[in-house]
Design an enzyme around this catalytic site. Structure first.
Site, PDB file in Angstrom:
ATOM      1  N   HIS A 212      -8.354   1.426  -4.312  1.00 27.24           N
ATOM      2  CA  HIS A 212      -9.355   1.240  -3.253  1.00 27.24           C
ATOM      3  C   HIS A 212     -10.002   2.591  -2.957  1.00 27.24           C
ATOM      4  O   HIS A 212      -9.397   3.442  -2.314  1.00 27.24           O
ATOM      5  CB  HIS A 212      -8.620   0.662  -2.023  1.00 27.24           C
ATOM      6  CG  HIS A 212      -9.473   0.519  -0.809  1.00 27.24           C
ATOM      7  ND1 HIS A 212      -8.933   0.291   0.452  1.00 27.24           N
ATOM      8  CD2 HIS A 212     -10.821   0.579  -0.629  1.00 27.24           C
ATOM      9  CE1 HIS A 212      -9.907   0.201   1.330  1.00 27.24           C
ATOM     10  NE2 HIS A 212     -11.058   0.382   0.715  1.00 27.24           N
TER      11      HIS A 212
ATOM     12  N   ASP B  87      -4.768   3.815  -1.916  1.00 27.48           N
ATOM     13  CA  ASP B  87      -5.878   4.151  -1.017  1.00 27.48           C
ATOM     14  C   ASP B  87      -6.364   5.563  -1.277  1.00 27.48           C
ATOM     15  O   ASP B  87      -5.640   6.524  -1.034  1.00 27.48           O
ATOM     16  CB  ASP B  87      -5.405   4.032   0.438  1.00 27.48           C
ATOM     17  CG  ASP B  87      -5.270   2.590   0.860  1.00 27.48           C
ATOM     18  OD1 ASP B  87      -6.246   1.838   0.719  1.00 27.48           O
ATOM     19  OD2 ASP B  87      -4.173   2.216   1.317  1.00 27.48           O
TER      20      ASP B  87
ATOM     21  N   MET C 173      -8.977   8.440  -0.305  1.00 31.60           N
ATOM     22  CA  MET C 173      -9.873   8.830   0.805  1.00 31.60           C
ATOM     23  C   MET C 173     -10.392  10.246   0.583  1.00 31.60           C
ATOM     24  O   MET C 173      -9.654  11.110   0.105  1.00 31.60           O
ATOM     25  CB  MET C 173      -9.091   8.782   2.121  1.00 31.60           C
ATOM     26  CG  MET C 173      -8.423   7.445   2.388  1.00 31.60           C
ATOM     27  SD  MET C 173      -7.726   7.389   4.049  1.00 31.60           S
ATOM     28  CE  MET C 173      -6.777   5.852   3.947  1.00 31.60           C
TER      29      MET C 173
ATOM     30  N   MET D 196     -12.096  -5.593   4.750  1.00 31.29           N
ATOM     31  CA  MET D 196     -11.278  -4.706   5.593  1.00 31.29           C
ATOM     32  C   MET D 196     -11.044  -5.398   6.933  1.00 31.29           C
ATOM     33  O   MET D 196     -11.994  -5.833   7.597  1.00 31.29           O
ATOM     34  CB  MET D 196     -11.992  -3.365   5.827  1.00 31.29           C
ATOM     35  CG  MET D 196     -12.086  -2.456   4.613  1.00 31.29           C
ATOM     36  SD  MET D 196     -10.528  -2.112   3.782  1.00 31.29           S
ATOM     37  CE  MET D 196      -9.544  -1.391   5.101  1.00 31.29           C
TER      38      MET D 196
ATOM     39  N   HIS E 166      -1.212  -1.176  -4.189  1.00 27.31           N
ATOM     40  CA  HIS E 166      -2.516  -0.798  -3.630  1.00 27.31           C
ATOM     41  C   HIS E 166      -2.541   0.713  -3.394  1.00 27.31           C
ATOM     42  O   HIS E 166      -1.642   1.268  -2.758  1.00 27.31           O
ATOM     43  CB  HIS E 166      -2.716  -1.550  -2.309  1.00 27.31           C
ATOM     44  CG  HIS E 166      -4.069  -1.385  -1.701  1.00 27.31           C
ATOM     45  ND1 HIS E 166      -5.188  -2.071  -2.121  1.00 27.31           N
ATOM     46  CD2 HIS E 166      -4.488  -0.602  -0.672  1.00 27.31           C
ATOM     47  CE1 HIS E 166      -6.226  -1.730  -1.381  1.00 27.31           C
ATOM     48  NE2 HIS E 166      -5.834  -0.833  -0.494  1.00 27.31           N
TER      49      HIS E 166
ATOM     50  N   MET F 224     -12.244   4.889  -1.027  1.00 30.25           N
ATOM     51  CA  MET F 224     -12.970   5.084   0.240  1.00 30.25           C
ATOM     52  C   MET F 224     -13.689   6.420   0.126  1.00 30.25           C
ATOM     53  O   MET F 224     -13.250   7.439   0.663  1.00 30.25           O
ATOM     54  CB  MET F 224     -11.986   5.061   1.415  1.00 30.25           C
ATOM     55  CG  MET F 224     -11.520   3.652   1.749  1.00 30.25           C
ATOM     56  SD  MET F 224     -10.003   3.611   2.711  1.00 30.25           S
ATOM     57  CE  MET F 224      -8.807   3.629   1.389  1.00 30.25           C
TER      58      MET F 224
ATOM     59  N   SER G 296       0.833  -1.202   0.000  1.00 31.97           N
ATOM     60  CA  SER G 296       0.000   0.000   0.000  1.00 31.97           C
ATOM     61  C   SER G 296       0.867   1.251   0.000  1.00 31.97           C
ATOM     62  O   SER G 296       1.626   1.502   0.937  1.00 31.97           O
ATOM     63  CB  SER G 296      -0.922   0.013   1.224  1.00 31.97           C
ATOM     64  OG  SER G 296      -1.544   1.281   1.284  1.00 31.97           O
TER      65      SER G 296
ATOM     66  N   ASP H 171      -7.053  -6.227   3.960  1.00 28.74           N
ATOM     67  CA  ASP H 171      -6.415  -4.913   4.006  1.00 28.74           C
ATOM     68  C   ASP H 171      -6.524  -4.362   5.424  1.00 28.74           C
ATOM     69  O   ASP H 171      -7.626  -4.124   5.915  1.00 28.74           O
ATOM     70  CB  ASP H 171      -7.144  -3.999   2.999  1.00 28.74           C
ATOM     71  CG  ASP H 171      -6.562  -2.605   2.903  1.00 28.74           C
ATOM     72  OD1 ASP H 171      -5.510  -2.337   3.499  1.00 28.74           O
ATOM     73  OD2 ASP H 171      -7.196  -1.775   2.209  1.00 28.74           O
TER      74      ASP H 171
HETATM   75  C1  DX5 Z   1      -6.608   1.626   5.517  1.00 28.10           C
HETATM   76  C2  DX5 Z   1      -6.158   1.388   4.101  1.00 28.10           C
HETATM   77  C3  DX5 Z   1      -5.063   0.412   4.010  1.00 28.10           C
HETATM   78  C4  DX5 Z   1      -3.775   0.819   4.657  1.00 28.10           C
HETATM   79  C5  DX5 Z   1      -3.248  -0.400   5.331  1.00 28.10           C
HETATM   80  O1  DX5 Z   1      -7.652   2.513   5.505  1.00 28.10           O
HETATM   81  O2  DX5 Z   1      -7.243   0.921   3.319  1.00 28.10           O
HETATM   82  O3  DX5 Z   1      -4.816   0.022   2.649  1.00 28.10           O
HETATM   83  O4  DX5 Z   1      -2.811   1.299   3.763  1.00 28.10           O
HETATM   84  O5  DX5 Z   1      -2.170  -0.058   6.103  1.00 28.10           O
HETATM   85  P1  DX5 Z   1      -1.448  -1.085   7.098  1.00 28.10           P
HETATM   86  O6  DX5 Z   1      -0.961  -2.217   6.237  1.00 28.10           O
HETATM   87  O7  DX5 Z   1      -0.344  -0.258   7.672  1.00 28.10           O
HETATM   88  O8  DX5 Z   1      -2.457  -1.522   8.092  1.00 28.10           O
HETATM   89 ZN    ZN Z   2      -6.789  -0.005   1.220  1.00 24.95          ZN
END
Ligand code: DX5
Ligand code: ZN
Length: 218
Positions: free
Chosen positions: A68, A36, A38, A139, A34, A70, A9, A177
């Site tokens: 991903h 993320d 947000m 998740m 990956h 969010m 990620s 994840d």
């Molecule tokens: C959390 C994200 C994850 C995050 C995971 O909201 O969706 O993808 O990067 O991070 P770690 O592996 O540090 O838990």
């Molecule tokens: Zn993620």
């Protein structure tokens, strides 16, 4: 059963040098990255947008962009992420929007599509879209931040979804994840997961090559 895939990620990478962090991943022979996304609304944090993916592509990255979203209104952004270079776009089941229509749109745009469930969301909530997705993302922490502790209660959810996958002859990938390291990944693998997002554990690993090699043998 799918071979295990590691998806580092980028959230845990160097945000001043994201292209360099992506290159570290590619140089180790890892295929997936990956990303993320947000919106400060569906989750209480902000990250990056489609322009970041496009810039990573311009920097030469050929990684498989596992994107991903969010977002409270993912349907408004899937086209921008597809055009920016996403290979797979995952959307959450929790917000109110046309989930099935958005999954179809992602495919029309030439990407694979995924559905995501938060820790508090029951597996039954995705039953009606299971046959329409390339990936289910469970998740294993509340989304929003890296570095949180893995929630072992999610192992039962993985087993349930894996059982449905087998009984319905479906072939979607089952991704986890949040709080994934070598130990929790092994537990998730035993529960049916085949795709492992790792932020903190990968980017802080002393020996990233050994980390990737162990993941590949799960
Ligand atoms: C959390 C994200 C994850 C995050 C995971 O909201 O969706 O993808 O990067 O991070 P770690 O592996 O540090 O838990
Ligand atoms: Zn993620």
């Amino acid at each position: 059963m799918h071979a295990p895939v590691l998806a580092p990620s980028l959230l845990a990478g160097d945000h001043a040098h994201l292209a360099a962090s992506a290159r570290t991943v590619a140089d180790l022979g890892i295929w997936w990255l990956h990303l993320d996304i947000m919106d400060g609304h569906f989750v209480p944090n902000l990250t990056f947008g489609p322009e970041t993916l496009a810039a990573l592509r311009r920097s030469g990255s050929k990684l498989f962009f596992d994107t991903h979203l969010m977002l409270s209104e993912p349907q408004r952004y899937v086209e921008a992420f597809a055009k920016a270079g996403a290979n797979l776009i995952s959307i959450h089941i929790e917000p109110e929007y046309d989930t099935l229509g958005t999954l179809r749109r992602i495919r029309e745009l030439g990407c694979q599509c995924g559905i995501v469930l938060n820790p508090g969301t029951p597996p039954e909530s995705i039953l009606s879209v299971l046959s329409q997705v390339d990936l289910v993302l469970v998740m294993t922490v509340q989304p929003g931040f890296g570095g949180q502790a893995f929630q072992p209660e999610m192992l039962a959810k993985l087993k349930t979804i894996d059982t449905w996958r087998r009984s319905r002859d479906l072939t979607f990938r089952l991704e986890v994840d949040g709080g994934i390291d070598l130990a929790t990944a092994a537990e998730c693998r035993a529960a049916g997961a085949d795709t492992f997002v790792a932020g903190t554990s990968f980017f802080r690993a002393k020996d990233q090559a050994a980390f990737a090699a162990t993941m590949a043998r799960l």
